[in-house]
Design an enzyme around this catalytic site. Structure first.
Site, PDB file in Angstrom:
ATOM      1  N   ASP A  20       0.821  -1.218   0.000  1.00 13.61           N
ATOM      2  CA  ASP A  20       0.000   0.000   0.000  1.00 13.61           C
ATOM      3  C   ASP A  20       0.846   1.255   0.000  1.00 13.61           C
ATOM      4  OD1 ASP A  20       0.800  -0.793   2.649  1.00 13.61           O
ATOM      5  OD2 ASP A  20      -0.535   0.757   3.458  1.00 13.61           O
ATOM      6  N   GLU A  69       0.202  -1.313   5.571  1.00 10.77           N
ATOM      7  CA  GLU A  69       1.252  -0.882   6.493  1.00 10.77           C
ATOM      8  C   GLU A  69       1.020   0.545   6.960  1.00 10.77           C
ATOM      9  OE1 GLU A  69       5.259   0.922   7.527  1.00 10.77           O
ATOM     10  OE2 GLU A  69       3.758   1.496   6.030  1.00 10.77           O
TER      11      GLU A  69
END
Length: 488
Positions: free
Chosen positions: A79, A146
């Protein structure tokens, strides 16, 4: 964009980065990039699967002659932070990043670049695709979410990974080797209030704070950058004290791990104070801009009269407590480490403040490399917000990564770095939230290290990746893979 980026050296790295950046991948909406990564692994004929939380794992056997080396985990997160300038039209859920070259830097047009952690992910992809790079057996671990909760790392179960050494490719200075990081916890305060009718004689204003640098709320927290929520609160505090200002709506900041760059408030005051209020606000704005002239030269504070006065406002006493609580709440560095020079131990970022329609919310991210200090500051924030009547919750807590200065893989990296560059690397712990500490809870015997290319302005539209540093990083990574220690 595509040819310009794809022709950069090393092409193996930049081509994979261009491929990755064509796929929308904002945090918590990684469905497309998960499928992209699974298709990539399957296209190479490698064992590819996702775990229960949707992390993607791709396994590649050791190259001939490397079978006796310790198996490794190459790790990065899929991400990216989605931030853009106000005047940029961009849909992070459906558009790929629009990149360009600016001297030694790769940038994006008005948005975050996604080099955090896209360059690390691209490097792993290039290794997986390679046919001539020596390496031991690899578990490539691509975690999800994350940036907004460490969800992937927190939910990775033990027993899945086979590696004995983990190389995390998620740091942002190419002369640093990280052996520790901070943990974090989200502190969220919410409350409801009964809106009041706007007084009949009121006039409305929009107060805007913008032009701040923003940045990573861990790596940049020590730089003295402006926090839009704190700056806005000073304006609201003075407006309330001197003119009885009342808030109709307030929206400041966006992501918990980004230092807020902008805040906008719609407010009302009694018509009799009209000219004096505007003059006073502009004087305070001048004072604030003078304070931040070095770190925030592009700071803008505007006060503009509204054509349509808001119909509902926050009650005076509710606002009394709100502005005082935000004034009281700590923002920035709370304590420096006593064990590591120039390392922030504990900090807080007042990341997002919203008020309107009878509801208010204050979101913070508190970080620390010391668990007890993390919750000491979190409880201080909780106390300030509970005194104003908020319900306060702690969520998303994740542990720090305790440094191991006697790590075997650290010795390997330091030796290679010195031979390649003629100087010693900086062996550090960082104030960002790397996934190593979390992963270590279920893989306690794994030897972990983190490094990466130079990236500046992460978590902001000024994010940029150094081309020359990426070449240095790639050379470093290949030599590390060739020198992984033998199995014992």
């Amino acid at each position: 964009m595509s040819n310009e980026i794809r022709n950069l050296e090393p092409k193996a790295l930049w081509n994979k980065f261009a491929d990755l950046n064509a796929v929308p991948r904002p945090s918590k909406k990684e469905e497309r990039v998960i499928e992209f990564m699974k298709n990539f692994g399957n296209s190479l004929g490698l064992e590819t699967f996702e775990d229960e939380i949707r992390n993607v794992i791709i396994r590649k056997p050791a190259t001939p002659g490397m079978e006796n080396r310790k198996p490794i985990v190459l790790q990065g997160h899929l991400d990216m932070v989605h931030q853009k300038n106000n005047d940029t039209q961009f849909d992070f859920e459906n558009q790929g990043i629009d990149m360009y070259v600016d001297g030694d830097w790769v940038r994006a047009k008005g948005t975050t670049l996604g080099a955090d952690n896209g360059l690390g992910v691209a490097a792993i992809m290039a290794i997986l695709e390679s046919k001539d790079i020596p390496h031991p057996a690899i578990d490539a671990l691509f975690t999800i979410d994350e940036e907004t909760g460490m969800t992937g790392a927190l939910n990775l179960k033990g027993g899945i990974l086979k590696g004995e050494i983990l190389l995390n490719l998620d740091t942002e200075e190419d002369d640093e080797i990280d052996i520790g990081c901070a943990g974090g916890v989200d502190v969220t305060a919410v409350a409801e209030y009964d809106e009041e009718e706007t007084p009949a004689d009121a006039v409305g204003y929009t107060i805007t704070v913008k032009g701040l640098n923003g940045g990573h709320s861990g790596m940049d927290i020590h730089k003295g950058l402006g926090n839009a929520n704190k700056i806005m609160n000073r304006l609201l505090f003075n407006g309330y004290e001197d003119f009885g200002l009342q808030i109709a709506t307030l929206n400041g900041g966006s992501l918990r791990n980004a230092i807020p760059r902008e805040s906008v408030a719609n407010v009302v005051i009694a018509g009799m104070y009209d000219e004096a209020f505007e003059y006073d606000m502009l004087q305070i704005a001048k004072e604030i801009k003078a304070e931040f002239k070095t770190t925030e030269p592009n700071l803008e504070i505007t006060v503009e009269k509204l054509n349509n006065v808001p119909k509902k406002v926050m009650p005076s006493m509710a606002q009394f407590y709100l502005v005082r609580a935000i004034y009281t709440a700590h923002n920035g560095v709370y304590r420096m480490s006593a064990d590591f020079d120039n390392l922030v131990e504990t900090s807080n970022n007042i990341a997002k403040v919203t008020v309107g329609e009878g509801k208010l919310s204050i979101q913070c991210l508190t970080r620390s490399s010391v668990e007890t200090s993390k919750f000491d500051l979190a409880n201080a924030l909780r106390s300030a917000f509970e005194l104003m009547g908020c319900e306060v919750t702690f969520s998303g807590s994740y542990p720090g990564w305790t440094p191991n200065p006697k790590s075997e893989i650290l010795e390997v990296l330091v030796d290679i770095y010195e031979k390649q560059n003629g100087t010693k690397p900086n062996v550090v712990a960082c104030h960002a939230g790397l996934e190593c500490g979390i992963l270590g809870t279920n893989y306690p015997g794994m030897d972990m290290i983190s490094f990466g290319p130079t990236i500046h302005g992460a978590h902001s539209p000024d994010e940029r990746a150094s081309i020359s540093s990426s070449q240095k990083f790639w050379k470093f990574l290949l030599e590390i893979l060739a020198n992984i220690p033998e199995k014992k």
